[in-house]
Design a protein around this motif. Structure first.
Motif, PDB file in Angstrom:
ATOM      1  N   GLU A 295      11.532  -5.337   7.630  1.00 16.76           N
ATOM      2  CA  GLU A 295      11.277  -6.085   8.482  1.00 16.76           C
ATOM      3  C   GLU A 295      13.453  -6.874   8.702  1.00 16.76           C
ATOM      4  OE1 GLU A 295       7.521  -8.819   5.936  1.00 16.76           O
ATOM      5  OE2 GLU A 295      10.058  -8.976   5.196  1.00 16.76           O
ATOM      6  N   ASP A 296      13.424  -8.182   9.393  1.00 10.82           N
ATOM      7  CA  ASP A 296      14.464  -8.494   9.290  1.00 10.82           C
ATOM      8  C   ASP A 296      15.315  -9.010   8.408  1.00 10.82           C
ATOM      9  OD1 ASP A 296      14.616  -6.696  11.667  1.00 10.82           O
ATOM     10  OD2 ASP A 296      14.504  -8.023  13.395  1.00 10.82           O
ATOM     11  N   VAL A 297      16.287  -9.800   8.305  1.00  8.77           N
ATOM     12  CA  VAL A 297      16.909 -10.754   7.307  1.00  8.77           C
ATOM     13  C   VAL A 297      17.330 -11.920   7.881  1.00  8.77           C
ATOM     14  CG1 VAL A 297      18.712 -10.928   5.999  1.00  8.77           C
ATOM     15  CG2 VAL A 297      16.980  -9.071   5.348  1.00  8.77           C
ATOM     16  N   ASN A 298      17.264 -12.461   7.844  1.00  7.13           N
ATOM     17  CA  ASN A 298      17.483 -13.925   8.654  1.00  7.13           C
ATOM     18  C   ASN A 298      18.037 -14.689   7.967  1.00  7.13           C
ATOM     19  OD1 ASN A 298      18.733 -16.241  10.250  1.00  7.13           O
ATOM     20  ND2 ASN A 298      16.733 -15.650  11.524  1.00  7.13           N
ATOM     21  N   PHE A 299      20.030 -14.659   7.280  1.00  8.17           N
ATOM     22  CA  PHE A 299      20.983 -15.769   6.831  1.00  8.17           C
ATOM     23  C   PHE A 299      20.614 -17.266   7.318  1.00  8.17           C
ATOM     24  CE2 PHE A 299      22.377 -11.292   6.327  1.00  8.17           C
ATOM     25  CZ  PHE A 299      21.887 -11.456   4.633  1.00  8.17           C
TER      26      PHE A 299
ATOM     27  N   ALA B 215      17.507 -18.161   5.963  1.00  7.04           N
ATOM     28  CA  ALA B 215      16.901 -17.834   4.460  1.00  7.04           C
ATOM     29  C   ALA B 215      15.351 -16.846   4.397  1.00  7.04           C
ATOM     30  CB  ALA B 215      16.887 -18.176   3.195  1.00  7.04           C
ATOM     31  N   GLU B 216      15.331 -16.036   5.570  1.00  8.75           N
ATOM     32  CA  GLU B 216      13.842 -15.712   5.823  1.00  8.75           C
ATOM     33  C   GLU B 216      13.906 -13.653   5.625  1.00  8.75           C
ATOM     34  OE1 GLU B 216      10.843 -16.188   5.244  1.00  8.75           O
ATOM     35  OE2 GLU B 216      11.264 -18.539   4.407  1.00  8.75           O
ATOM     36  N   ALA B 217      12.864 -12.996   6.147  1.00 10.12           N
ATOM     37  CA  ALA B 217      12.489 -11.599   6.073  1.00 10.12           C
ATOM     38  C   ALA B 217      11.321 -11.985   7.012  1.00 10.12           C
ATOM     39  CB  ALA B 217      12.679 -10.525   5.220  1.00 10.12           C
ATOM     40  N   ALA B 218      11.378 -11.597   8.073  1.00  5.29           N
ATOM     41  CA  ALA B 218      10.102 -11.131   8.708  1.00  5.29           C
ATOM     42  C   ALA B 218      10.213  -9.789   9.690  1.00  5.29           C
ATOM     43  CB  ALA B 218      10.085 -12.672   9.539  1.00  5.29           C
TER      44      ALA B 218
ATOM     45  N   ARG C 101      13.399 -13.084  -0.432  1.00  3.14           N
ATOM     46  CA  ARG C 101      14.071 -14.761  -0.052  1.00  3.14           C
ATOM     47  C   ARG C 101      14.776 -15.480  -1.501  1.00  3.14           C
ATOM     48  NH1 ARG C 101       8.642 -17.206   1.583  1.00  3.14           N
ATOM     49  NH2 ARG C 101       7.825 -15.991  -0.474  1.00  3.14           N
ATOM     50  N   VAL C 102      15.024 -15.307  -2.229  1.00  3.46           N
ATOM     51  CA  VAL C 102      16.049 -15.280  -3.189  1.00  3.46           C
ATOM     52  C   VAL C 102      17.519 -15.378  -3.395  1.00  3.46           C
ATOM     53  CG1 VAL C 102      16.430 -15.580  -5.533  1.00  3.46           C
ATOM     54  CG2 VAL C 102      14.461 -15.336  -4.910  1.00  3.46           C
ATOM     55  N   LEU C 103      17.213 -13.679  -2.876  1.00  2.89           N
ATOM     56  CA  LEU C 103      18.896 -13.088  -2.790  1.00  2.89           C
ATOM     57  C   LEU C 103      19.407 -13.680  -1.113  1.00  2.89           C
ATOM     58  CD1 LEU C 103      21.052 -12.105  -4.162  1.00  2.89           C
ATOM     59  CD2 LEU C 103      20.281  -9.389  -3.232  1.00  2.89           C
ATOM     60  N   ILE C 104      18.389 -13.549  -0.836  1.00  2.56           N
ATOM     61  CA  ILE C 104      19.138 -14.168   1.303  1.00  2.56           C
ATOM     62  C   ILE C 104      19.478 -15.738   0.445  1.00  2.56           C
ATOM     63  CG2 ILE C 104      18.417 -14.382   3.584  1.00  2.56           C
ATOM     64  CD1 ILE C 104      16.563 -12.340   2.989  1.00  2.56           C
ATOM     65  N   GLU C 105      18.447 -16.938   0.267  1.00  2.00           N
ATOM     66  CA  GLU C 105      19.024 -17.486  -0.167  1.00  2.00           C
ATOM     67  C   GLU C 105      19.996 -18.020  -0.517  1.00  2.00           C
ATOM     68  OE1 GLU C 105      18.714 -22.205  -0.119  1.00  2.00           O
ATOM     69  OE2 GLU C 105      17.770 -20.267   1.271  1.00  2.00           O
ATOM     70  N   TRP C 106      20.063 -17.192  -1.847  1.00  2.00           N
ATOM     71  CA  TRP C 106      21.208 -17.603  -2.371  1.00  2.00           C
ATOM     72  C   TRP C 106      22.764 -16.981  -1.691  1.00  2.00           C
ATOM     73  CZ3 TRP C 106      25.653 -14.659  -3.368  1.00  2.00           C
ATOM     74  CH2 TRP C 106      26.716 -15.445  -4.665  1.00  2.00           C
ATOM     75  N   CYS C 107      22.574 -15.668  -1.047  1.00  2.00           N
ATOM     76  CA  CYS C 107      23.768 -15.504  -0.335  1.00  2.00           C
ATOM     77  C   CYS C 107      23.901 -16.079   1.380  1.00  2.00           C
ATOM     78  CB  CYS C 107      23.887 -14.494   1.072  1.00  2.00           C
ATOM     79  SG  CYS C 107      23.463 -12.826  -0.496  1.00  2.00           S
ATOM     80  N   ARG C 108      23.028 -16.577   1.593  1.00  2.00           N
ATOM     81  CA  ARG C 108      23.106 -18.261   2.609  1.00  2.00           C
ATOM     82  C   ARG C 108      23.418 -19.580   1.994  1.00  2.00           C
ATOM     83  NH1 ARG C 108      20.323 -22.580   4.564  1.00  2.00           N
ATOM     84  NH2 ARG C 108      19.389 -22.728   2.766  1.00  2.00           N
ATOM     85  N   LYS C 109      23.293 -19.838   0.500  1.00  2.00           N
ATOM     86  CA  LYS C 109      24.147 -21.117   0.677  1.00  2.00           C
ATOM     87  C   LYS C 109      26.248 -20.669  -0.678  1.00  2.00           C
ATOM     88  CE  LYS C 109      20.512 -23.663  -0.748  1.00  2.00           C
ATOM     89  NZ  LYS C 109      19.550 -24.878  -2.037  1.00  2.00           N
ATOM     90  N   GLU C 110      26.121 -19.329  -0.868  1.00  2.00           N
ATOM     91  CA  GLU C 110      27.213 -19.419  -1.457  1.00  2.00           C
ATOM     92  C   GLU C 110      27.991 -18.923  -1.126  1.00  2.00           C
ATOM     93  OE1 GLU C 110      27.488 -20.502  -4.601  1.00  2.00           O
ATOM     94  OE2 GLU C 110      25.732 -21.939  -4.661  1.00  2.00           O
TER      95      GLU C 110
END
Length: 908
Positions: free
Chosen positions: A639-643, A646-649, A564-573
């Protein structure tokens, strides 16, 4: 007086140089202002990474600055991020040099030069130095020729370098195609366009996105000369222009298009304008056409503005979008197309509607957005393609003979180069010398296959393997990883991968106790270079260091492996801007890192690359069927990544099961040949890309191994399309709409419609398959022997009664087969079998028969497998065509075979 004259000369020279240095590339002021505006918007959209540094160069002339501005204004993002400004400046200078030096340079209008000579990109290929390399090879060869002759000459040169062979969808760069010596039509045409532009001849790649009459597509080239555009087959030289094997199928085309770099205001119909290119319709150059106007209304009959209108052709068992328009304020959109049937699909705000349109019959179509997600029903539809009406230019016997002579000479030039590639024997000797007895035989065999498959790129693989060979008496763990990396690459990757890419991806650190050779292990720890269809680049080391310093600088150690750290970074940046990458050409991972702007697909590739680069005991990938980004969690579950969140489930899934009642021509329907599945998203349906080649459950995806016993799918709304292709090219389709609910089983009928009157397409046969003619030591393809069109292929059992019956039946109708005129290739299982054959026993056999040997039993095996035949019974007869469609098959003892064959022939 001398001094005065000298000063005057200096002054005149200075004025000339000043004028040259200040000459405009964009001569029309209004267009120049538009480009400047678009360029500034591009700069504002890409503020990071110092991507426009080349414009700070004070020595740029006005011409160079404007040409660069034009290129940068309309490049896809990846071309800005992944190639330095000096590269584009060199190409600007080379294109100007060519225009100055070539005799036709002054004849080319500025607009034509701007859009069809200067641009480097042709398709979605990696960019390279082909303009410089090709110009050096070609300039003296074409300089003294009239422009149309120069076009023909360039195509002869291209045939010396590259010949057709199928390959995967990623497009090789022009230089990579030369190194390989073959390519599919999209690669041949990309290469040929690059060669023509290199000598200053305007050129463009033309595509029919899909044929209407057969399951295929094609690409070729148009080149400009003396005020007109002419077409030809890339790397397929003909004596004259506007001639190719595809004249006849093109006359049945419904749409041909080309993507023109930048804003373009030419005479052709504009189909789509994007921030990168203008898509134009050139169907009028090839077929009889008609225009239709579509009016989109809502459920109350009111016109809908800005509705998306997709024009779809049935092909590969799906309705494929070949043109996209948007309605005006009156709810109208129009298209010019060949005189056949399409499906028109309109959508807006999740609502949609569709209907068939017959160009040439239906001038107008009113379409209501009256369909909603969740409705369950089936809809049969008959689709008829345009009729053939080819216009073939005249070629004299002398022209044909000279062209054939030249092509044979070009084949020998290319074959001499191919002979420098590693043979299996040479590769085996090299591997044995490098490894001795330290490497397992199966791994040696793999490396031998890699070296042979790498074609002209074999030295890269040899350098890679040699550099890490340190111990003579053992094989290191690093060497095992190197083999895994090569194993993970596609055949095309082997042909154009670079040494820096291989070395970069070898840096993965794995502890000794984790060295277990399993597919799961390789996916988790090796994390191979290939993610999707992106350009392979070295990124792992640099990206890992950058992410550790930036993304994880303040993250506690306990959280660093949390995805989730990297997913969140991609979502924000990473700012998503799909429009600036309209062609969806993937940006490299480092390009995304620099720009912090990407389309969704490139963002997904970046995330997978970044996740893999960290060296964690996990894996990330893009699912080939759905296109979703997925990771393995700690329990090794997907798990599917949802940008967005910012979750994977894990996704919610249900089961789809399909019943099927076989029709006479199809026992087990094949994916892409007979049926497809698509999932609803944003008003339209997106295809699920199941494997067409080798799957875990058999040879390609079929009803039996996909749906007969059920298959898990994500919950949602789906469409199943089925189709029976008739020999005339018409299709009997059926579309079924249904919903998959989480935890539930949905059962639908897979319906294959059939015609009791018309000849149907019942299977596939590769016309590129090879055999050895009995009077030759070299193998030839069926296509080379038969030319374009229908043909008969048979594998005979010499001396057997069924074969004797079949041959006598054919001999009895020998005159009819002679009048048909198409080739028949009769094959024997071995040389010994052929020697036992006596044609005198079957007097009357047509002269159109070519006899040959089925080397390694390959053609019989292909027919048996494709048509689900008994493996041991001969003879086998098929009627097929060079679009790989089988319309007739017979095996074993058949009375009246000749009559059956002729009945199908008359039906064609």
């Amino acid at each position: 007086m001398k001094t005065f004259t000298h000063l005057l000369c200096v002054l005149i020279l200075s004025i000339v140089l000043f004028a040259c240095n200040n000459a405009h590339f964009l001569k029309e002021e209004s267009y120049r202002n538009q480009v400047a505006q678009d360029f500034e918007q591009k700069k504002q959209a890409l503020p990071h990474g110092d991507l426009f540094a080349i414009f700070a160069d004070s020595i740029l002339s006005v011409y160079e600055r404007e040409a660069l501005m034009f290129l940068y204004a309309y490049m896809p993002i990846g071309d800005v991020t992944d190639y330095p400004g000096d590269y584009y400046l060199e190409n600007v200078r080379l294109s100007k040099q060519t225009r100055d030096e070539m005799p036709w340079g002054t004849e080319i209008p500025d607009e034509v030069f701007r859009h069809f000579v200067l641009p480097i990109r042709v398709n979605n290929e990696n960019l390279d130095d082909s303009r410089r390399v090709f110009y050096d090879e070609l300039k003296d060869r074409v300089k003294g020729l009239p422009m149309k002759d120069a076009i023909l000459e360039v195509n002869h040169w291209c045939h010396e370098k590259v010949v057709y062979r199928p390959s995967d969808a990623r497009t090789s760069s022009p230089l990579a195609s030369v190194k390989t010596a073959y390519g599919r039509c999209g690669e041949e045409s990309t290469f040929t366009v690059a060669a023509l532009r290199a000598v200053g001849i305007p050129a463009r790649q033309v595509y029919t996105p899909r044929w209407a009459h057969t399951d295929d597509n094609h690409a070729w080239v148009e080149a400009w000369a003396d005020g007109h555009w002419y077409f030809f087959g890339a790397c397929e030289p003909e004596p004259v222009l506007n001639l190719g094997w595809f004249n006849s199928p093109a006359s049945r085309g419904m749409l041909m298009h080309t993507k023109v770099f930048g804003r373009y205001n030419g005479p052709e119909e504009i189909m789509l304008e994007t921030p990168n290119y203008t898509e134009i319709n050139v169907i009028d150059n090839y077929a009889l056409t008609a225009k239709a106007i579509v009016t989109v209304t809502d459920a109350d009959g009111q016109p809908v503005a800005d509705a998306k209108v997709e024009f779809k052709i049935y092909n590969y068992a799906e309705f494929y979008t070949v043109a996209t328009k948007y309605t005006d304020a009156e709810g109208k959109a129009s298209l010019t197309a060949g005189k056949g049937d399409m499906l028109v699909w309109a959508s807006r705000d999740g609502q949609f509607g569709y209907a068939k349109i017959s160009f040439g019959k239906d001038d107008v179509l009113q379409l209501s957005l009256n369909r909603k997600e969740g409705e369950a029903y089936s809809l049969p539809m008959d689709l008829v393609p345009p009729v053939e009406g080819a216009n073939i230019p005249e070629v004299t016997p002398e022209q044909r003979a000279e062209n054939d002579r030249r092509m044979a000479q070009e084949d020998s030039i290319r074959n001499a180069y191919v002979a420098t590639m590693m043979t299996e024997k040479q590769a085996k000797e090299w591997i044995d010398k490098l490894y001795g007895n330290t490497l397992q035989p199966e791994k040696k065999e793999k490396l031998v296959n890699f070296l042979v498959a790498s074609r002209g790129n074999h030295q890269t693989l040899k350098d890679f393997l040699s550099a890490i060979r340190k111990e003579k008496d053992a094989v290191s763990w690093e060497e095992i990883r190197a083999i895994w990396i090569l194993e993970s690459l596609s055949a095309k990757d082997l042909r154009d991968v670079t040494l820096d890419v291989l070395n970069d991806h070898l840096l993965t650190n794995i502890s000794d106790w984790e060295k277990i050779e399993t597919d799961l292990f390789k996916r988790m720890y090796l994390n191979p270079p290939r993610i999707a269809n992106e350009m392979l680049t070295p990124y792992k080391k640099v990206l890992r260091e950058a992410i550790e310093k930036t993304v994880y600088q303040s993250v506690p150690d306990s959280m660093k492996r949390d995805p989730r750290v990297l997913i969140e970074w991609c979502r924000k940046e990473i700012k998503i801007n799909n429009e600036l990458n309209s062609q969806q050409i993937p940006i490299s991972p480092m390009g995304v890192w620099k720009a912090r702007v990407a389309d969704e697909k490139s963002r997904d590739i970046f995330f997978v690359a970044a996740y893999r680069s960290m060296g964690w005991a996990s894996a990330a990938w893009i699912d080939e069927v759905t296109g979703k980004v997925q990771i393995l969690n700690e329990e090794l579950a997907k798990e599917d990544v949802n940008f967005d969140t910012a979750e994977a489930a894990q996704s919610r899934k249900g089961m789809l099961q399909a019943t099927y009642t076989p029709i006479r021509s199809v026992e087990d329907p094949k994916y892409y040949s007979h049926f497809t599945l698509s999932k609803f998203k944003n008003g339209t349906f997106q295809l699920l890309n199941y494997d067409e080649g080798e799957t875990d459950m058999g040879d390609g995806t079929t009803w039996r191994n996909l749906l007969k016993y059920g298959r898990e799918l994500d919950e949602g709304y789906y469409m199943m399309v089925t189709g029976t292709r008739l020999a005339s090219g018409a299709v009997l389709s059926n579309s079924t709409f249904f919903t998959i609910e989480s935890g539930k089983i949905t059962t639908v009928d897979l319906v294959m419609r059939e015609s009791k009157d018309q000849v149907q397409v019942i299977g596939n046969f590769n016309s590129e398959a090879t055999y050895r003619p009995v009077d030759s030591t070299e193998q030839r393809s069926i296509l080379q022997t038969c030319g374009r069109g229908y043909f008969v292929v048979a594998v005979l059992g010499v001396g057997q009664e069924p074969t004797n019956h079949a041959l006598r039946d054919i001999a009895a109708l020998g005159n009819d087969f002679e009048q048909w005129g198409r080739k028949m290739v009769f094959l024997f299982p071995s040389e010994e079998q052929y020697k036992k054959f006596n044609a005198d026993e079957f007097r009357g056999l047509p002269s159109t028969i070519t006899y040959g040997i089925d080397v390694d039993d390959s053609i019989r095996k292909e027919i048996v497998q494709a048509m689900n035949l008994n493996n041991s019974i001969l003879p086998v007869f098929i009627i097929a065509d060079t679009f790989n469609r089988v319309v007739f098959v017979s095996q074993g003892y058949t009375i009246g075979l000749g009559e059956q064959l002729m009945k199908v022939v008359h039906g064609l």
